[in-house]
Design a protein around this motif. Structure first.
Motif, mmCIF file in Angstrom:
data_model
loop_
_atom_site.group_PDB
_atom_site.id
_atom_site.type_symbol
_atom_site.label_atom_id
_atom_site.label_comp_id
_atom_site.label_asym_id
_atom_site.label_seq_id
_atom_site.Cartn_x
_atom_site.Cartn_y
_atom_site.Cartn_z
ATOM 1 N N LEU A 104 0.673 -1.233 -0.351
ATOM 2 C CA LEU A 104 0.292 0.110 0.057
ATOM 3 C C LEU A 104 0.829 1.108 0.032
ATOM 4 N N GLN A 119 -2.622 -0.030 8.665
ATOM 5 C CA GLN A 119 -3.306 -0.847 7.762
ATOM 6 C C GLN A 119 -4.319 -2.098 8.854
ATOM 7 N N ALA A 271 -9.753 -2.624 -0.719
ATOM 8 C CA ALA A 271 -8.677 -1.199 -1.148
ATOM 9 C C ALA A 271 -9.428 -0.036 -1.047
ATOM 10 N N PHE A 272 -11.354 0.082 -1.604
ATOM 11 C CA PHE A 272 -11.950 0.591 -0.795
ATOM 12 C C PHE A 272 -11.780 1.434 0.361
ATOM 13 N N LEU A 274 -9.373 0.617 2.384
ATOM 14 C CA LEU A 274 -8.234 1.484 2.232
ATOM 15 C C LEU A 274 -7.763 2.999 1.871
ATOM 16 N N GLN A 275 -8.365 3.241 0.717
ATOM 17 C CA GLN A 275 -8.127 4.651 0.561
ATOM 18 C C GLN A 275 -9.139 5.828 1.412
ATOM 19 N N THR A 276 -10.122 5.118 1.785
ATOM 20 C CA THR A 276 -10.798 5.808 2.692
ATOM 21 C C THR A 276 -10.283 6.350 3.958
ATOM 22 N N LEU A 278 -6.763 6.520 4.458
ATOM 23 C CA LEU A 278 -5.886 7.097 3.891
ATOM 24 C C LEU A 278 -6.551 9.109 4.082
ATOM 25 N N GLY A 279 -7.703 8.835 3.166
ATOM 26 C CA GLY A 279 -7.801 10.658 2.869
ATOM 27 C C GLY A 279 -8.393 10.723 4.325
ATOM 28 N N GLU A 282 -4.712 11.558 6.205
ATOM 29 C CA GLU A 282 -4.658 12.576 5.586
ATOM 30 C C GLU A 282 -5.361 14.213 5.898
#
Length: 321
Positions: A104, A119, A271-272, A274-276, A278-279, A282
């Motif tokens: 990732l 993670q 995947a969705f 994890l991207q959520t 990380l957003g 940030e």
């Protein structure tokens, strides 16, 4: 390179020197900077985890570092990419080769120690609460083991999803950590009557259970009509048994949840998620709590802290001394 290995099932891990591995087809070699510890590491040492590599093998589910070599079929443009890896094993070493799809890419703001603590804990809590339990704003979320690695992430994510969070942990210091993560009600597991305390607060709509044992029995009894119960793990060492008649009469849904299984079960959901996450990181909405950081030479001490539940949040091992 140095690596912490299990030579035979049930033996104590030992620090050994190994040749630097070369990545195979579809693999990358990661120069590891840090590795998060997980309860599954302890199970794997005893041969009790669902995935059982053949000894000798290197421990460590959750390394983070920099891609320094690529195997056939992997783009050279990935060289130098900072990544976290869901490794399964092999993370408690100065380098390791892993499948590219298990890596990732990290945001610039996330350091390796935080990445090694992020993670699995946050991925487990977000996917379990959002996809399986369908936690809704205004519902009551009960988190058992709320000061541990996954427990704290469940408190934090549950609060962000709009739930009222009840945290159960042992002792005032651990409860204070859960409160800082967003819990609005605190229950000391050493006090005894967990069932009565939760019922006095209106009961639980969703239970997040990474502990098992007697706490699970009491939490089930305090689950509301139509509630959802998430079986995350068994940090107590005791696998609970649930009375099916209670599930029936109260229309309770029991969910088993293994985050690693979503690599095969629904990789797009993973995947969705994890991207959520990380957003959210940030945006400054998530704050991984690292209770202890030890060097690789003291990794056995770090594993003892995990086994004895002597630290809050995640325990991280770094490769630098």
């Amino acid at each position: 390179m140095r690596a912490l290995q299990i030579q035979s099932i049930g033996s104590e891990p030992a620090l050994v020197n190994l040749p630097l591995p070369q990545p195979g087809t579809g693999e990358v070699r990661v120069r590891i900077a840090a590795c998060g510890l997980n309860f599954a590491d302890l199970l794997m040492m005893r041969g009790e985890y669902q995935e059982r590599p053949t000894p000798p093998f290197t421990l460590g589910f959750e390394p983070a570092g920099t891609i320094e070599a690529v195997g056939p079929g992997v783009a050279e443009s990935l060289l130098g990419t900072r990544v976290a890896v869901f490794a399964g094993h092999g993370g408690l070493a100065e380098a390791g080769c892993f499948a590219q799809h298990r890596c990732l890419a990290l945001p610039d703001a996330m350091g390796f120690e935080e990445a090694a603590a992020f993670q699995i804990a946050y991925g487990t809590s977000h996917l379990a609460l959002s996809l399986r339990a369908r936690l809704l704003p205004g519902e009551t979320l009960l988190v058992l083991g709320a000061a541990g690695g996954v427990g704290l992430s469940a408190v934090e994510i549950g609060r962000r999803m709009g739930a009222r969070v009840i945290a159960v942990a042992r002792g005032p210091e651990r409860l204070a950590v859960a409160e800082a993560a967003g819990a609005v009600h605190l229950i000391d597991s050493a006090a005894g009557n967990i069932k009565g305390a939760v019922r006095a607060l209106g009961g639980a709509d969703v239970v997040y259970d990474a502990v098992g044992g007697d706490l699970a029995r009491q939490a089930m009894a305090a689950t509301n009509q139509g509630g959802r119960y998430l079986v995350i793990g068994f940090a107590s060492g005791k696998v609970p048994e649930f009375p099916a008649n209670h599930l029936l009469v109260k229309n309770i849904t029991l969910h088993g949840f293994y985050w690693g299984g979503y690599q095969r079960l629904s990789p797009e959901s993973l995947a969705f998620s994890l991207q959520t996450l990380l957003g959210w990181y940030e945006l400054g909405a998530l704050h991984p709590h690292i209770g202890a950081v030890l060097p690789l030479s003291r990794a056995t001490e770090a594993l003892a802290l995990l086994r004895d539940r002597a630290s809050t949040g995640k325990i991280v091992v770094t490769m630098a001394e």
